[in-house]
Write a protein that holds these residues in place. Structure first.
Motif, short mmCIF file in Angstrom:
data_model
loop_
_atom_site.label_atom_id
_atom_site.label_comp_id
_atom_site.label_asym_id
_atom_site.label_seq_id
_atom_site.Cartn_x
_atom_site.Cartn_y
_atom_site.Cartn_z
N GLY A 234 -8.43 2.10 -3.00
CA GLY A 234 -7.30 1.55 -2.84
C GLY A 234 -6.99 1.72 -1.27
N LYS A 235 -7.64 2.23 -0.56
CA LYS A 235 -7.27 2.35 1.10
C LYS A 235 -7.24 1.32 1.82
N MET A 236 -7.98 0.11 1.50
CA MET A 236 -7.85 -1.28 2.36
C MET A 236 -6.59 -2.01 1.85
N GLY A 237 -6.33 -1.95 0.64
CA GLY A 237 -5.36 -2.63 0.00
C GLY A 237 -3.80 -2.14 0.54
N PHE A 238 -3.98 -0.61 0.62
CA PHE A 238 -2.45 0.00 1.02
C PHE A 238 -2.43 -0.03 2.66
N ALA A 239 -3.49 -0.19 3.38
CA ALA A 239 -3.38 -0.51 4.76
C ALA A 239 -2.84 -1.86 4.82
N ILE A 240 -3.13 -2.74 4.16
CA ILE A 240 -2.49 -4.19 4.28
C ILE A 240 -1.10 -4.06 3.97
N ALA A 241 -0.84 -3.46 2.67
CA ALA A 241 0.49 -3.14 2.49
C ALA A 241 1.38 -2.78 3.42
N ASP A 242 0.90 -1.45 4.10
CA ASP A 242 1.66 -0.84 4.72
C ASP A 242 1.72 -1.59 6.43
#
Ligand code: CTP
Length: 425
Positions: A234-242
């Motif tokens: 989930g790290k890439m997706g959360f980085a985009i969300a943030d």
């Protein structure tokens, strides 16, 4: 140092055969938004000329405070206090011993004492020197002082012996350096140290956009105890969300299983299975202006989920019948409302570009972010990534080199903004 690059790294080079690898480290850091300045020990200059680093950094290379041409009379203080990370590649047993004991008898060892920045040390030396109690004691001491290490690896050494002491791969050293830079810049943000230095916090260039992002892996039940899943963190997706939220967008994430927590600021809808993720996405979709499929959704699920725990039998084989799940990204794209941008990911192990292209076309995407997960520094649980971005009806291939997932998120969002201007201005 200039303020155009995101991070400032002080690269310390000490005297060992692996000193030439510091040149590759320098180049890779530069490609990853780092401004690098170099300090060498006197012995390091026997292996690589300071001129090489000077040409590559366009900056004076410090070896000795007392050199007549040294442009700065208190260079070790100024150098040490204008860096975000002190990275030592390679570190000899001698420089490690000096750091551990607070000896400051040359430029590099004085810099270490005068710096508040995090320190990352990549040692390289003969196996006996590495394993010596004195070296290990110094390393333990430095670790307890808060210094980070990229441990050397086993292999054939310059002295033709085989054992531990070989400098770790350049990519791995840089990946760990970037990870530290990201972490320390995060803690600076948390302690409210000048948030506005980063232009991205100032530019609200995604204001008006509503992102819907799928994140993490799904779990497909076999029985009440077991499931089929994958390694998505989930790290890439959360980085985009943030990053999207910081740049002014409204963000909703539909989140499967992840190994990290979502950022506080975004709306989170939980989903366990591919079907739950599908339903949640369809519910949220009408409000979205950008859809990003960053989840690793199961393509198949067990056709019949047992109500009771499946018991072990005398049979050597158990066959599970699987059925296809709905393709969330393809369905979103098929039912897209006017103005919706659709972005997909393609995590591949081979033929990366051709698979990514075919996903772009088959799923009718505006953009696909392709990853070769076999590369060092890319992949599911890593804090860094390497990608190629492809866009619809375009031969353009945007290569994003090794960088933190946070930095990559901003690059992906820059491309979303370009798409918005091009497709639905
Ligand atoms: N995706 C999706 N729903 C699925 C499968 C995939 O939304 N049921 C999305 C992913 O989130 C990603 C893109 O489709 O953005 C590509 O996923 P990937 O697993 O790489 O490709 P698949 O289409 O499943 O094909 P394959 O597994 O054969 O590579």
């Amino acid at each position: 140092m200039s303020e155009t690059k995101k991070y400032r790294v002080g690269l310390g080079v000490s005297g060992g055969i692996a000193a030439y690898k510091a040149i590759e480290v320098l180049r890779l850091l530069q490609k990853n938004d780092c401004e690098v300045r170099v300090a060498m020990t006197k012995h390091a200059t026997e292996f690589v000329q300071p001129l090489t680093f000077r040409a590559l950094t366009e900056s004076y290379v410090f070896v000795d405070d007392y050199e007549p041409e040294n442009p700065d009379p208190i260079a070790h203080i100024n150098f040490s206090q204008t860096i975000d990370l002190l990275l030592i590649v390679p570190a000899t047993a001698n420089i490690i011993a000096k750091f551990a004991n607070g000896i400051a008898d040359d430029f590099l060892s004085s810099t270490y004492l005068a710096s508040n920045a995090p320190v990352l040390i990549a040692p390289a030396m003969n196996t006996t020197m590495w394993e010596h109690t004195a070296s290990q004691r110094n390393i333990d001491k430095l670790k307890s002082d808060g210094v980070f290490f990229v441990a050397p690896v086993a292999g054939e050494l310059a002295c033709r012996t085989v054992g531990t002491g070989k400098l770790e791969d350049v990519e791995n050293i840089v990946a760990q350096a970037l990870q530290l830079l990201v972490q320390s810049s995060k803690s600076k943000v948390q302690s409210q140290i000048d948030l506005t230095q980063d232009s991205r916090f100032k530019t609200q260039d995604l204001k008006g956009e509503s992102f819907l992002i799928t994140i993490g892996g799904t779990r497909e039940a076999i029985d009440p105890i077991r499931f089929i899943s994958n390694h998505s963190s989930g790290k890439m997706g959360f980085a985009i969300a943030d990053a999207a939220q910081k740049r002014g967008a409204d963000v909703t994430v539909v989140c499967g299983t992840t190994s990290v927590k979502p950022p506080n600021s975004v709306k989170v809808v939980r989903a366990v299975s591919a079907e739950e993720m599908f339903q949640a996405v369809m519910k949220e979709l009408p409000n979205a202006t950008v859809f990003v499929g960053a989840a690793a959704v199961a393509d198949y699920r067990p056709k019949n989920v047992s109500d009771a725990k499946i018991k072990k039998t005398n049979q050597d084989f158990l066959t599970l019948e699987l059925e296809k799940t709905s393709d969330i990204l393809a369905t979103v794209s098929k039912n897209r409302h006017n103005g919706l941008l659709v972005v997909g990911f393609a995590a591949e192990t081979n033929d990366v570009i051709s698979y990514a292209k075919s996903k772009l076309e088959k799923k009718n995407l505006d953009m696909v972010v392709a990853n070769d997960i076999t590369l060092n520094g890319a992949g599911f649980d890593s804090d860094t990534n390497i990608a190629t971005i492809l866009k619809r009806r375009s031969d353009e291939k945007i290569e994003i080199p090794l960088m933190s997932k946070q930095a990559m998120a901003d690059k992906i969002l820059d491309e979303v903004i370009k798409l918005r201007k091009k497709i639905y201005p």
